[in-house]
Structure formats: C-alpha cells, structure tokens
Design an enzyme around this catalytic site. Structure first.
Site, mmCIF file in Angstrom:
data_model
loop_
_atom_site.group_PDB
_atom_site.id
_atom_site.type_symbol
_atom_site.label_atom_id
_atom_site.label_comp_id
_atom_site.label_asym_id
_atom_site.label_seq_id
_atom_site.Cartn_x
_atom_site.Cartn_y
_atom_site.Cartn_z
ATOM 1 N N LYS A 189 -33.032 11.884 24.691
ATOM 2 C CA LYS A 189 -32.146 12.488 23.770
ATOM 3 C C LYS A 189 -30.932 11.563 23.077
ATOM 4 C CE LYS A 189 -28.509 14.273 26.063
ATOM 5 N NZ LYS A 189 -27.313 15.111 26.779
ATOM 6 N N LYS A 242 -23.872 10.685 22.805
ATOM 7 C CA LYS A 242 -22.522 10.060 22.441
ATOM 8 C C LYS A 242 -22.280 9.082 23.495
ATOM 9 C CE LYS A 242 -20.082 14.237 22.989
ATOM 10 N NZ LYS A 242 -20.212 14.944 24.316
ATOM 11 N N LYS A 299 -26.792 11.403 35.248
ATOM 12 C CA LYS A 299 -25.524 10.769 35.065
ATOM 13 C C LYS A 299 -25.067 9.989 36.258
ATOM 14 C CE LYS A 299 -23.004 13.238 31.527
ATOM 15 N NZ LYS A 299 -21.708 13.977 31.215
HETATM 16 P P1 TYM Z 1 -21.912 18.032 25.302
HETATM 17 O O1 TYM Z 1 -20.631 17.493 25.170
HETATM 18 O O2 TYM Z 1 -22.623 16.908 25.964
HETATM 19 O O3 TYM Z 1 -22.607 18.543 23.910
HETATM 20 C C1 TYM Z 1 -21.854 19.478 23.078
HETATM 21 C C2 TYM Z 1 -22.965 20.260 22.245
HETATM 22 O O4 TYM Z 1 -24.040 19.421 21.583
HETATM 23 C C3 TYM Z 1 -25.433 19.583 22.236
HETATM 24 N N1 TYM Z 1 -26.100 18.441 22.212
HETATM 25 C C4 TYM Z 1 -27.241 18.243 21.521
HETATM 26 N N2 TYM Z 1 -28.045 19.152 20.779
HETATM 27 C C5 TYM Z 1 -28.988 18.657 19.979
HETATM 28 N N3 TYM Z 1 -29.516 17.364 20.392
HETATM 29 C C6 TYM Z 1 -28.808 16.565 20.841
HETATM 30 N N4 TYM Z 1 -29.198 15.458 21.237
HETATM 31 C C7 TYM Z 1 -27.595 17.021 21.670
HETATM 32 N N5 TYM Z 1 -26.657 16.243 22.465
HETATM 33 C C8 TYM Z 1 -25.715 17.254 22.732
HETATM 34 C C9 TYM Z 1 -25.119 20.198 23.784
HETATM 35 O O5 TYM Z 1 -26.295 20.917 23.969
HETATM 36 C C10 TYM Z 1 -23.736 21.183 23.543
HETATM 37 O O6 TYM Z 1 -24.119 22.411 23.179
HETATM 38 N N6 TYM Z 1 -21.249 20.770 29.273
HETATM 39 C C11 TYM Z 1 -21.298 20.951 27.905
HETATM 40 C C12 TYM Z 1 -19.635 21.291 27.405
HETATM 41 C C13 TYM Z 1 -19.105 22.652 27.840
HETATM 42 C C14 TYM Z 1 -19.694 24.011 27.269
HETATM 43 C C15 TYM Z 1 -19.001 24.898 28.214
HETATM 44 C C16 TYM Z 1 -20.253 24.512 26.426
HETATM 45 C C17 TYM Z 1 -18.575 22.707 28.724
HETATM 46 N N7 TYM Z 1 -18.198 24.007 29.008
HETATM 47 C C18 TYM Z 1 -19.075 26.317 27.881
HETATM 48 C C19 TYM Z 1 -20.832 25.645 26.272
HETATM 49 C C20 TYM Z 1 -20.189 26.602 27.035
HETATM 50 C C21 TYM Z 1 -21.425 19.395 27.482
HETATM 51 O O7 TYM Z 1 -21.428 18.481 28.146
HETATM 52 O O8 TYM Z 1 -21.840 19.265 26.066
#
Ligand code: TYM
Length: 331
Positions: free
Chosen positions: A195, A198, A113
């Site tokens: 990957k 979004k 990032k």
């Molecule tokens: P974020 O918002 O980037 O993604 C949300 C969830 O989606 C999963 N994910 C994917 N899974 C499969 N293929 C993909 N291409 C893909 N892109 C995203 C992510 O692994 C995630 O599970 N830091 C986290 C949010 C967060 C969080 C937490 C999660 C903040 N605090 C505490 C668990 C526990 C994040 O940025 O996810």
C-alpha cells in the site's frame, strides 16, 4: 444521513489518502440527504506512535489546509481537531472496556505497525481501533467513507456497536462503511504490491500532495512496472501498471477498460507521461489554494466552528451513553 471520517496528521498526505478518502469526501458533501458531515484531524490516533511535538502541530494545521484546498466546504462539512473534542477519548475508554484483547490483536494494521515499532509498542497502538469506533459511534454516523485499509476497523466498530446495544439497550447506530470501487487501495510506486503509505521510509514510494510538481512527475515516471510492455490491468502479474491505470482512472473519471483501449498501442514512457501530467494537473491547483490558506486566520475560524459543533453533538451523546451504563449521577 450522518457521515464522518478522519485522517491522521502523521506525515505527508499522499495521493492514496486523496484518492481513497478526501476526493470522496468532496464528492459526498453534495449529496442531498446529508444532515451532518464531519471530517476531523485524528491527532489522538497519531500519538499511538512517537511524534515530534513541533512536527505534529505543523501536520495538524497542514491537514486542515489540505482538506480545504481539496475542496471541502465548511458550510457543508464541519472540520475539527479530534483532541479538541474530549468526548472522543471518553467514549474510547468506554469502548475499550467493551472490546476484547483478542479481537484487537487480530487487527492487521496493529500487527503490521507492531513489527515496525523498534522503541516499544504502545498500549494505544493495540486499543486504537476502539478509539476509532468511538469517533464514529459518538455521532451516530450512518456512513463512513474510507479506503480499504480501514475496512477491518469499521467491521470492529459495527461489532462493538451491536455488542453495546445488546448489553445496554439500543444506543448506537450501526454504521455502514463506504469504500470506493476505484482508488480504495493505491499502491506504493516502488513496491506496487504494498500500500502507498505516508509513513513509508522511502519518499519515492509515495506522492505527497505537497511534493514539488516536478518531483511528482519524476516519481511517476520512475514508478516500478514490468518488462511485458503492454498496458493492461492485471493486479497479479502487472501490479505497477495496474496501479498507474487506477490512478489515471480515478483522476480522469475514465474506466480502466477505456484507458486500456486508449493505450493499446502505446509504450510505457508515453503512458507514464500522461499519468504524470494528469496527477500534476490535479495537484497543482490544490497546492495553490493550500499556500493561500496555510497562514490565514480562516483556518482558525473553520476549526473553532467545527470544534463547537462537534462538542455539542458529542457531549449530548456521551451523556446518554453514561446514563445507559450507570456512570456518575443521572443527568
Ligand atoms: P489514515 O490516516 O491512515 O488514512 C486516511 C484515509 O486514507 C485512506 N488511505 C488510502 N486510500 C487508498 N489508498 C491508500 N494507499 C491509502 N492509504 C490510506 C484510509 O483508508 C483512510 O480513509 N484510522 C484512520 C483514521 C481514523 C478514522 C476514524 C477514519 C480515525 N478515526 C473514524 C474514519 C472514521 C487512519 O489511520 O487513516
């Protein structure tokens, strides 16, 4: 058992988020040994990069609606907005003071990032994993379901919990990541070695759960593949086809092996047509529910209940943490 997970409201929720995370939350909510299951909107995380105020508000509400439309049941899962539970930011600070700059600088998501940030890299982008660790440790969560890209953050969470426990005495449960075998890393449709994200500047690279159904089908049909012509799972040589096989396998609950056998004599066009229809059929009912919910008062009812419950659990834990460290007066 306590389970927690969150998603950032930082754009369009993609098929990757759905298959890697939300679909598993929906499956897990029926597990019998669950005492608490919390799913939140990680809005504090979203501001590690610049956000437009109106867009952020819209995305927060939209994500809540998506959670419900995908099948999360508020009687089983408490849904809340992270910033409405101030203890997240408070424990985040405590954990920042117990984390090391070196270990945060090693996080691959930070490195990626950082590269993409043209207008300056915020301190929050670096310290973000300690806030994420706080999200989890605040609730003594045993299990954290996420996609593969969060694995490193979950390992850091475990390290921070153990370090804190060694320094101040048993305080935190050391959580176990729950990363699904299939669907943990859905790839970009235009560059299948990357990957699906979004925040990808190219909308053809991802499927948003809110894309028009015909657009979804088109995106799948024009997904980058290869010129070999066989439908086989081979990540190194056929990343595009492997990704489509994974998507179809997750949606239809069919093993990759069975899919390979089924499409042994098919061409890419037929295969893509089937994947496109499967994805469209999965997303259509979600969109219908989403549209019913997005402007309803029900969202607020769910969020109020989730906020109150999460604050109750979080404040109790925060007091214990402050007492362990010696902050403020004994309470
Ligand atoms: P974020 O918002 O980037 O993604 C949300 C969830 O989606 C999963 N994910 C994917 N899974 C499969 N293929 C993909 N291409 C893909 N892109 C995203 C992510 O692994 C995630 O599970 N830091 C986290 C949010 C967060 C969080 C937490 C999660 C903040 N605090 C505490 C668990 C526990 C994040 O940025 O996810």
């Amino acid at each position: 058992m306590r389970i927690i997970s969150g998603i950032q409201p930082s754009g369009n929720i993609t098929l990757g988020n759905y298959l890697g995370a939300v679909k598993n939350f929906v499956k897990l909510q029926d597990k019998e040994d669950i005492t608490d299951f919390l799913v939140f909107v990680a809005d504090l995380h979203a501001i590690t990069v610049p956000q437009d105020k109106a867009e952020l508000r819209k995305n927060i509400k939209s994500l809540v609606s998506i959670y419900l439309a995908c099948g999360l049941n508020p009687e089983k899962v408490k849904i809340f907005i992270q910033s409405e539970v101030p203890a997240h930011a408070q424990i985040g600070w405590v954990l920042q003071c117990n984390g090391y700059i070196g270990e945060l600088e090693r996080m691959t998501q930070y490195k990626d990032k950082k590269e993409r940030q043209v207008a300056g890299v915020s301190v929050g982008l670096l310290t973000y994993p300690s806030l994420m660790a706080g999200d989890i440790l605040l609730y003594d969560a045993d299990m954290v379901p996420t996609g593969l890209d969060q694995k490193q953050h979950l390992e850091l969470t475990r390290d921070l919990a153990e370090r804190f426990n060694n320094k101040y005495g048993e305080t935190f449960v050391v959580p176990t990541p729950f990363i699904p075998e299939a669907g943990a890393k859905i790839m970009s449709l235009t560059e299948p070695t990357k990957k699906m994200s979004k925040s990808d500047p190219n909308p053809k690279a991802y499927i948003s759960l809110l894309d028009d159904i015909n657009v979804i089908k088109k995106k799948i049909k024009s997904a980058v593949t290869d010129s070999d012509g066989t439908i086989k799972y081979d990540i190194d040589n056929k990343p595009g086809i492997s990704n489509l096989l994974t998507i179809l396998s997750c949606i239809t609950n069919t093993s990759i092996k069975d899919l390979e056998a089924k499409y042994k004599d098919s061409n890419y066009a037929t295969f893509k047509e089937d994947v496109a229809n499967a994805v469209a059929n999965e997303i259509m009912p979600i969109q219908e529910k989403y549209n019913e919910l997005i402007n309803s008062k029900y969202l607020d009812e769910v969020l109020d209940q989730g906020r109150d419950y999460a604050n109750y659990l979080a404040n109790k834990k925060l007091n214990k943490i402050y007492n362990k460290i010696g902050l403020g007066r004994k309470r």
